[in-house]
Write a protein that holds these residues in place. Structure first.
Motif, PDB file in Angstrom:
ATOM      1  N   TYR A 397      -5.357 -13.965  64.716  1.00 36.65           N
ATOM      2  CA  TYR A 397      -5.809 -12.485  64.761  1.00 36.65           C
ATOM      3  C   TYR A 397      -5.183 -11.839  66.239  1.00 36.65           C
ATOM      4  CZ  TYR A 397      -9.371 -14.096  61.618  1.00 36.65           C
ATOM      5  OH  TYR A 397     -10.083 -14.314  60.502  1.00 36.65           O
ATOM      6  N   GLN A 425      -7.424  -9.388  68.442  1.00 37.44           N
ATOM      7  CA  GLN A 425      -8.378  -7.937  68.019  1.00 37.44           C
ATOM      8  C   GLN A 425      -9.766  -8.258  68.526  1.00 37.44           C
ATOM      9  OE1 GLN A 425      -7.274  -8.089  63.911  1.00 37.44           O
ATOM     10  NE2 GLN A 425      -9.374  -8.880  63.192  1.00 37.44           N
ATOM     11  N   GLY A 426     -10.190  -9.430  68.944  1.00 36.02           N
ATOM     12  CA  GLY A 426     -11.615  -9.683  68.886  1.00 36.02           C
ATOM     13  C   GLY A 426     -12.562  -9.547  67.758  1.00 36.02           C
ATOM     14  N   ILE A 427     -13.700 -10.324  68.099  1.00 36.13           N
ATOM     15  CA  ILE A 427     -14.679 -10.666  67.013  1.00 36.13           C
ATOM     16  C   ILE A 427     -15.781  -9.565  67.153  1.00 36.13           C
ATOM     17  CG2 ILE A 427     -16.118 -12.112  65.987  1.00 36.13           C
ATOM     18  CD1 ILE A 427     -14.559 -14.393  67.208  1.00 36.13           C
ATOM     19  N   PRO A 428     -16.201  -8.772  65.937  1.00 33.46           N
ATOM     20  CA  PRO A 428     -17.295  -7.921  66.205  1.00 33.46           C
ATOM     21  C   PRO A 428     -18.652  -8.692  66.643  1.00 33.46           C
ATOM     22  CG  PRO A 428     -16.346  -7.799  64.024  1.00 33.46           C
ATOM     23  CD  PRO A 428     -15.579  -8.919  64.787  1.00 33.46           C
ATOM     24  N   SER A 429     -19.580  -7.960  67.337  1.00 30.77           N
ATOM     25  CA  SER A 429     -20.755  -8.875  67.840  1.00 30.77           C
ATOM     26  C   SER A 429     -21.738  -9.045  66.869  1.00 30.77           C
ATOM     27  CB  SER A 429     -21.407  -7.671  68.762  1.00 30.77           C
ATOM     28  OG  SER A 429     -21.741  -6.408  68.126  1.00 30.77           O
ATOM     29  N   SER A 475     -16.593 -12.661  73.193  1.00 30.49           N
ATOM     30  CA  SER A 475     -15.517 -12.014  72.578  1.00 30.49           C
ATOM     31  C   SER A 475     -15.867 -10.447  72.694  1.00 30.49           C
ATOM     32  CB  SER A 475     -15.408 -12.141  71.094  1.00 30.49           C
ATOM     33  OG  SER A 475     -14.375 -11.202  70.692  1.00 30.49           O
ATOM     34  N   GLU A 476     -14.825  -9.510  72.758  1.00 29.75           N
ATOM     35  CA  GLU A 476     -15.162  -8.017  73.105  1.00 29.75           C
ATOM     36  C   GLU A 476     -13.971  -7.575  72.044  1.00 29.75           C
ATOM     37  OE1 GLU A 476     -14.925  -4.535  76.215  1.00 29.75           O
ATOM     38  OE2 GLU A 476     -14.784  -6.739  76.908  1.00 29.75           O
ATOM     39  N   GLU A 477     -14.331  -6.643  71.245  1.00 28.52           N
ATOM     40  CA  GLU A 477     -13.412  -6.014  70.323  1.00 28.52           C
ATOM     41  C   GLU A 477     -12.370  -5.288  71.087  1.00 28.52           C
ATOM     42  OE1 GLU A 477     -14.807  -4.768  66.295  1.00 28.52           O
ATOM     43  OE2 GLU A 477     -16.688  -4.666  67.318  1.00 28.52           O
ATOM     44  N   GLY A 478     -11.198  -5.547  70.496  1.00 28.57           N
ATOM     45  CA  GLY A 478     -10.073  -4.874  70.847  1.00 28.57           C
ATOM     46  C   GLY A 478      -9.274  -5.552  72.336  1.00 28.57           C
ATOM     47  N   THR A 481     -10.893 -12.722  72.571  1.00 26.02           N
ATOM     48  CA  THR A 481     -11.996 -13.855  72.367  1.00 26.02           C
ATOM     49  C   THR A 481     -11.518 -14.995  73.255  1.00 26.02           C
ATOM     50  OG1 THR A 481     -12.272 -13.041  70.072  1.00 26.02           O
ATOM     51  CG2 THR A 481     -13.027 -15.217  70.545  1.00 26.02           C
TER      52      THR A 481
END
Length: 497
Positions: A397, A425-429, A475-478, A481
């Motif tokens: 990712y 890219q991070g993971i959606p919450s 994690s934080e999107e963008g 993670t």
């Protein structure tokens, strides 16, 4: 309430309640009837004497008439020769179980009850042999017992006369008979009431919970696991209901887990089928290219064969991963725990990872803040699988940009905490809580670039749990993670000389 206490309570109800109610009823009935006797017959005495000595009551019933007879015998004895007057005296005794008998010499010239006279006349005292006072009476015990009051006098012609007041003892006053009937009725009522109270209490405390438990059992038998029941844990039956409810919840959870497992298995098969389809299609295509002569040069043939090998290797990895997860999921994976020096172990891992990740344009930053001699108890091979699965997931990712993976180790007391962070890219919450679930993949599009079976992090979680550690993610999107997990330190052994 315990069953033993219920039985004791039932015993007390059976014994104490009837005694109390019968005593209360008896007291009320006796008091009421005594008042009725006093008002009806104008007698005054204590309750016990009125009930225990009915002869006294019978004697007092005729007291007024007998008093009049005594006075008449002294002042106007000639009235006893008047039949109208005698009938009047006899009528005054009507309803008091008494009647008048008049004797002149040895002849009975009047009787208020001729039928009874034939039985009692031989028992009547002779003139002058017995005379009662105004309050007294003489009890004659025969086949037909009676109470006798006698007054002797002389007729106007000088002949001897006796007038008797006869009271039938066989028949008590109505109030006493009524009291006996009421006592019997009260006893029957008390027995019925006690039985009713016990039945209601037993039904509410024993039978109703059993009926509820039976209904729940029937519902469970029909496959309804949502039929909830409640019970009082203070007694045996209530505890049985509580245990049944816990069993129902546990069984429902097991069935839900089983259904989820079956659903996940179907999803796994679908995922594996999808993931295998791409390399199989490629293998078929390149193999047909070789067979059809498309690869007409040695360079093309070598390229086709290398591609076939790579795709076959990808298939082998997928199959191995599925096989491995099935082992750890069934707890059949043997672990070989040893005391591992954390610095040496991670130094070797980082050196190996750095070589592989540099090719993919990914930089590795490693920082170990623990003591150089610190050791953890772990299976070296499985721990390496955890690290590879986490980093492999990060690599997928990160994308095409310059990648960065930071590995940091901290001492947190009884354990060490390892964190592996990426700049992907991070993971959606909404997906973050589920990334360690088996077969779960946040990338629902399942594009060929990402690939994977969705088992990597699930395998990592199971291995860490088997090492008595914990694993979680932030994690934080963008931005990327970070995966954290902990390992237990080795217990230090101190030798005493």
């Amino acid at each position: 309430m315990k069953l033993k206490s219920r039985l004791l309570t039932a015993f007390l109800i059976i014994t104490a309640l009837p005694i109390f109610l019968i005593t209360l009823a008896a007291g009320t009935i006796v008091r009421f009837q005594v008042n009725s006797i006093e008002e009806t017959y104008d007698v005054k005495s204590d309750t016990i004497k009125l009930i225990s000595n009915p002869l006294q009551i019978l004697s007092r019933l005729t007291r007024g008439v007998y008093n009049e007879i005594v006075i008449t015998s002294k002042q106007e004895p000639e009235k006893f020769e008047d039949e109208t007057y005698i009938n009047y005296l006899n009528s005054e005794l009507t309803g008091k179980y008494s009647y008048i008998v008049l004797r002149k010499g040895n002849q009975f010239i009047y009787s208020g009850n001729n039928e009874n006279l034939d039985y009692i006349k031989r028992y009547l005292p002779k003139y002058g042999k017995y005379t009662t006072d105004m309050e007294g009476g003489m009890y004659i015990d025969t086949k037909n017992p009676f109470l006798l009051k006698q007054k002797d006098f002389h007729f106007t012609d000088g002949s001897e006369g006796s007038i008797f007041v006869i009271t039938d003892v066989d028949t008590l006053v109505p109030q006493i008979r009524s009291s006996a009937i009421q006592m019997v009725c009260s006893l029957i009522f008390v027995v019925i009431l006690t039985a009713g109270v016990l039945i209601i209490w037993i039904y509410r405390s024993i039978l109703r919970p059993l009926n509820t438990l039976h209904a729940a059992t029937d519902a469970m038998k029909e496959g309804n696991l949502d039929y909830s029941i409640e019970g009082d844990p203070e007694d045996e039956i209530g505890q049985l209901c509580v245990d049944f409810e816990e069993m129902r919840i546990r069984l429902k959870e097991l069935i839900e887990v089983r259904l989820k497992y079956e659903e996940d298995t179907k999803e796994l098969i679908s995922n594996i089928s999808h993931d295998l389809k791409t390399p199989i299609t490629a293998i078929k295509g390149y193999a047909e290219g070789i067979m059809d002569g498309v690869a007409d040069t040695k360079e093309k043939q070598a390229k086709y064969i290398k591609t076939i090998y790579t795709k076959a290797n990808d298939m082998s990895v997928l199959v191995d991963e599925l096989s491995f997860y099935s082992k750890i999921d069934c707890n059949t994976m043997p672990y070989t725990f040893t005391n591992i020096n954390l610095h040496e172990y991670f130094s070797d891992c980082i050196e190996e990872l750095t070589l592989d990740l540099e090719v993919k344009n990914i930089e590795v930053v490693y920082k170990n803040e623990t003591d150089a001699a610190l050791k953890v108890s772990a299976d070296a091979e499985q721990l390496k699988r955890v690290i590879n699965n986490i980093i492999g997931n990060s690599v997928k990712y990160i994308g095409n940009k310059k990648g960065l993976i930071k590995i940091q180790i901290e001492d947190i007391g009884q354990s060490v905490k390892i964190s592996i962070a990426d700049n992907g890219q991070g993971i959606p919450s909404k997906d973050l809580p589920f990334i360690f679930d088996r077969f779960y993949r946040a990338d629902s599009s399942r594009n060929s670039t990402k690939g994977g079976s969705g088992l990597g992090l699930a395998i990592a979680k199971k291995i860490i749990q088997d090492h008595m550690g914990t694993i979680w993610a932030e994690s934080e999107e963008g931005k990327g993670t970070t995966i954290y997990f902990t390992l237990k330190k080795c217990k230090e052994v101190t030798e005493y000389e």
